[in-house]
Enzyme design. Structure first.
Site, mmCIF file in Angstrom:
data_model
loop_
_atom_site.group_PDB
_atom_site.id
_atom_site.type_symbol
_atom_site.label_atom_id
_atom_site.label_comp_id
_atom_site.label_asym_id
_atom_site.label_seq_id
_atom_site.Cartn_x
_atom_site.Cartn_y
_atom_site.Cartn_z
ATOM 1 N N LYS A 161 -21.143 52.104 17.326
ATOM 2 C CA LYS A 161 -22.548 52.022 16.751
ATOM 3 C C LYS A 161 -22.722 52.474 15.605
ATOM 4 C CE LYS A 161 -24.865 52.278 20.722
ATOM 5 N NZ LYS A 161 -25.810 52.727 21.656
ATOM 6 N N GLU A 196 -28.134 53.692 24.699
ATOM 7 C CA GLU A 196 -28.978 54.591 24.017
ATOM 8 C C GLU A 196 -29.617 53.628 22.908
ATOM 9 O OE1 GLU A 196 -27.138 57.927 21.743
ATOM 10 O OE2 GLU A 196 -29.072 58.506 20.679
ATOM 11 N N ARG A 218 -12.637 52.033 27.511
ATOM 12 C CA ARG A 218 -13.624 51.098 26.655
ATOM 13 C C ARG A 218 -12.860 50.117 26.082
ATOM 14 N NH1 ARG A 218 -16.901 54.771 24.159
ATOM 15 N NH2 ARG A 218 -17.333 53.313 22.512
HETATM 16 P P1 ATP Z 1 -20.790 53.664 20.596
HETATM 17 O O1 ATP Z 1 -19.415 54.436 20.624
HETATM 18 O O2 ATP Z 1 -20.643 51.982 20.067
HETATM 19 O O3 ATP Z 1 -21.908 54.391 19.728
HETATM 20 P P2 ATP Z 1 -22.114 54.291 22.904
HETATM 21 O O4 ATP Z 1 -21.263 54.950 24.231
HETATM 22 O O5 ATP Z 1 -22.787 55.670 22.344
HETATM 23 O O6 ATP Z 1 -21.321 53.524 21.840
HETATM 24 P P3 ATP Z 1 -24.245 53.859 24.667
HETATM 25 O O7 ATP Z 1 -25.427 53.219 24.214
HETATM 26 O O8 ATP Z 1 -24.412 55.308 24.896
HETATM 27 O O9 ATP Z 1 -23.134 53.539 23.396
HETATM 28 O O10 ATP Z 1 -23.404 52.917 25.572
HETATM 29 C C1 ATP Z 1 -24.224 52.548 26.922
HETATM 30 C C2 ATP Z 1 -22.985 52.227 28.025
HETATM 31 O O11 ATP Z 1 -21.954 51.188 27.361
HETATM 32 C C3 ATP Z 1 -22.394 53.447 28.284
HETATM 33 O O12 ATP Z 1 -21.928 53.206 29.413
HETATM 34 C C4 ATP Z 1 -20.832 53.275 27.611
HETATM 35 O O13 ATP Z 1 -19.951 53.828 28.040
HETATM 36 C C5 ATP Z 1 -20.807 51.760 27.469
HETATM 37 N N1 ATP Z 1 -19.903 51.267 26.288
HETATM 38 C C6 ATP Z 1 -20.156 51.691 24.944
HETATM 39 N N2 ATP Z 1 -19.354 51.275 24.328
HETATM 40 C C7 ATP Z 1 -18.157 50.459 24.936
HETATM 41 C C8 ATP Z 1 -17.097 49.839 24.630
HETATM 42 N N3 ATP Z 1 -16.434 49.695 23.426
HETATM 43 N N4 ATP Z 1 -16.484 49.315 25.896
HETATM 44 C C9 ATP Z 1 -16.902 49.498 27.248
HETATM 45 N N5 ATP Z 1 -18.082 50.060 27.299
HETATM 46 C C10 ATP Z 1 -18.502 50.439 26.315
HETATM 47 MG MG MG Z 2 -23.266 56.910 23.750
#
Ligand code: ATP
Ligand code: MG
Length: 569
Positions: free
Chosen positions: A274, A37, A264
């Site tokens: 984020k 995102e 994760r």
């Molecule tokens: P955050 O929790 O940091 O805001 P998010 O999951 O909202 O992260 P996205 O932009 O939606 O951020 O993530 C893009 C991809 O990266 C998704 O498939 C998510 O599952 C993966 N991802 C995000 N954080 C991690 C992490 N700490 N370890 C592994 N994969 C991750």
């Molecule tokens: Mg997300």
């Protein structure tokens, strides 16, 4: 786009894919995606997901991986983030070719899919307020209550949904919900919201839309539209899988990807959400998304991390089904291991102490040979100037040395790297403070190059620079951004309370003249002090600025050793 050289270790996801290929499922295709995102910069956790998704595509013949922006929430998203994400994925060594997609490109299709659900009697426009919807949802132990609007007719729903799109209603007055089961043990299935009104311009679609799809609705359908075979996501989406499958089944789409969840990445002494990273940036607790203390990819890059070291790290941590916290020392180990092979050695003095070699001719300068990398003879050698006045590290001298201190002390002889043996003959102190400000030494001309013809041994080798030739530079030394191993684990405490007040130390230092004009982003090892990288933001022709990437202390090896010992006892 092959960037992964070695065969990566197998894991349960690779295993599933291998089995699918054997069974010729999806006609033997492998299509994955990385779906960020654009509401922040990528961090090291994302790197794990990128390496996994792009890695799987590379490993399997004909496999492809899409980069898809999940841009369904315009109030938090921005083109700056889109651009930074593309840059970071490329930097990490992956290439999406022509497979760059945006969920916002599917808004019309998603709208039509929603209308299809309405026509099937599987979705309705609900006019409860957000607060009422929350109350009606029930709890983990109690079933929810049905919305009074659940019984609206298909015609009424279609009409209202069209008018939502046309902008006739205020934000929050209506939402489109799936009609599933308010008593479902899975709270996600209790008539989840599919579309909401949000009169916010979108960074790509402008003012075209004032209703936006929810993540759960957009995500599975975007996957399906793109022909994704394996939709790999993090564990917190496990409970959303039922909804993912429900939507695709109800709409009877041609492509129904398989959602697979993995744990994760969590890393000690930092935060990776984020939302929290945005807070650090906006609150100016750090200098920006690329602050070298941030575990964002842009922060790590600026700090001096190589893409290879991050990819190796991601392979090392593996892919599992259970959450855990990875030790930051492992990440540091990975970059140290990589830089050890490629970073040229130089000498720099962080906290200078002046040394005068009394018996060295006043205006003599010698150019001494120094190896660029003892690990790699092919990297050759360079000349370093030696003269009567030098700087050594303050830490390398003690007037009254304790037992295990083998470096310089009054009357003691040590080796200057690539130069001579010197002996300390006099200590000059500041009369007022008593601080040591200068040493006088003598050198042994017979020990040129750093060895003695009579076989005499010294217990320490010090780095140094020639005062007249050294370049003054700035060194930025970093420590963990947080003092607590897991800054987010106290529910009621603000994670910012655990910020490390000493995470950045700025020093004025001296470096050897070979570093004049060092290119921004170039890396080297300051002997005995760590790996450094020329800061590409603040370094200039006038002043070199070095970021310390990592020290030379291998804390990971120590942790492993203690673990093994614990295991034995
Ligand atoms: P955050 O929790 O940091 O805001 P998010 O999951 O909202 O992260 P996205 O932009 O939606 O951020 O993530 C893009 C991809 O990266 C998704 O498939 C998510 O599952 C993966 N991802 C995000 N954080 C991690 C992490 N700490 N370890 C592994 N994969 C991750
Ligand atoms: Mg997300």
């Amino acid at each position: 786009m092959t960037t992964i050289e070695s065969t990566p270790p197998s894991n349960f996801i690779r295993h599933i894919i291998a089995e699918d290929l054997k069974a010729n499922k999806n006609d033997g295709r492998v299509v994955t995606r990385f779906p960020p995102e654009p509401n922040g910069y990528l961090h090291i956790g994302h790197a794990k997901s990128i390496c996994l998704n792009f890695g799987i595509a590379v490993e399997n013949k004909g496999g492809v991986c899409n980069l898809r922006f999940d841009d369904t929430n315009p109030s938090k998203e921005d083109v700056e983030y889109v651009e930074s994400i593309k840059e970071d994925v490329r930097w990490l060594g992956f290439d999406w070719g022509d497979r760059l997609f945006y969920a916002s490109d599917y808004f019309e299709q998603l709208y039509q899919y929603a209308a299809q659900l309405i026509k099937k009697g599987k979705a309705y426009v609900c006019s409860l307020s957000a607060e009422e919807i929350r109350q009606y949802r029930g709890t983990l132990t109690e079933p929810g209550k049905e919305s009074p609007y659940r019984i609206r007719s298909v015609e009424e729903n279609l009409g209202l949904f069209e008018r939502m799109r046309a902008g006739e209603f205020e934000d929050g007055t209506h939402v489109l919900r799936a009609k599933i089961d308010m008593a479902s043990p899975n709270v996600i299935m209790r008539d989840p919201t599919l579309f909401r009104i949000r009169r916010v311009p979108h960074h790509r679609t402008g003012n075209k839309w004032c209703i936006y799809p929810m993540y759960d609705f957009a995500h599975c359908l975007s996957d399906s539209i793109e022909g994704i075979t394996h939709s790999i996501c993090t564990l917190e989406f496990e409970i959303n899988r039922q909804l993912y499958d429900w939507i695709l089944d109800e709409l009877n789409v041609d492509c129904h990807p398989q959602q697979i969840e993995f744990a994760r990445l969590n890393l000690s002494y930092t935060v990776l959400s984020k939302r929290k990273l945005v807070e650090l940036v906006e609150g100016e607790y750090v200098s920006g998304w690329d602050d070298p203390r941030m575990l964002t990819l842009s922060g790590l890059r600026r700090r001096g991390y190589t893409p290879e070291s991050i990819r190796n790290f991601c392979e090392r941590i593996g892919v599992a089904k259970r959450d855990s916290i990875v030790d930051m020392a492992l990440l540091e180990y990975s970059v140290r291991e990589d830089l050890n092979k490629r970073a040229p050695r130089v000498m720099g003095v962080l906290r200078p102490l002046r040394v005068v070699i009394d018996n060295y001719p006043e205006d003599q300068v010698e150019e001494l040979d120094a190896l660029n990398n003892p690990e790699d003879p092919a990297m050759g050698s360079r000349k370093v100037p030696f003269s009567r006045v030098l700087y050594i590290e303050q830490d390398d001298f003690q007037e009254d040395p304790p037992k295990k201190f083998f470096r310089l002390a009054p009357g003691r002889e040590v080796r200057l790297r690539y130069a001579y043996y010197i002996t300390c003959v006099k200590v000059v102190k500041d009369e007022q403070t008593g601080q040591v400000v200068e040493l006088h030494c003598t050198y042994d001309p017979e020990t040129r190059g750093g060895s003695s013809p009579d076989g005499r041994k010294v217990k320490a080798t010090l780095h140094w620079v020639s005062a007249a030739h050294a370049i003054e530079a700035e060194a930025r030394l970093y420590d963990h951004l947080f003092v607590k191993e897991n800054p987010s684990d106290e529910k009621d405490a603000d994670f910012k309370k655990f910020l490390n007040p000493n995470s950045l130390e700025i020093l004025s230092c001296y470096v050897e003249p070979s570093l004049a004009g060092a290119a921004p982003g170039s890396r080297c090892q300051f002997e005995r002090l760590g790996y450094f990288c020329v800061d590409y933001v603040d370094s200039s022709d006038k002043k070199l600025v070095f970021n310390r990437t990592v020290t030379l202390r291998d804390t990971w090896a120590r942790i492993q050793k203690t673990r093994q010992q614990k295991h034995k006892t």
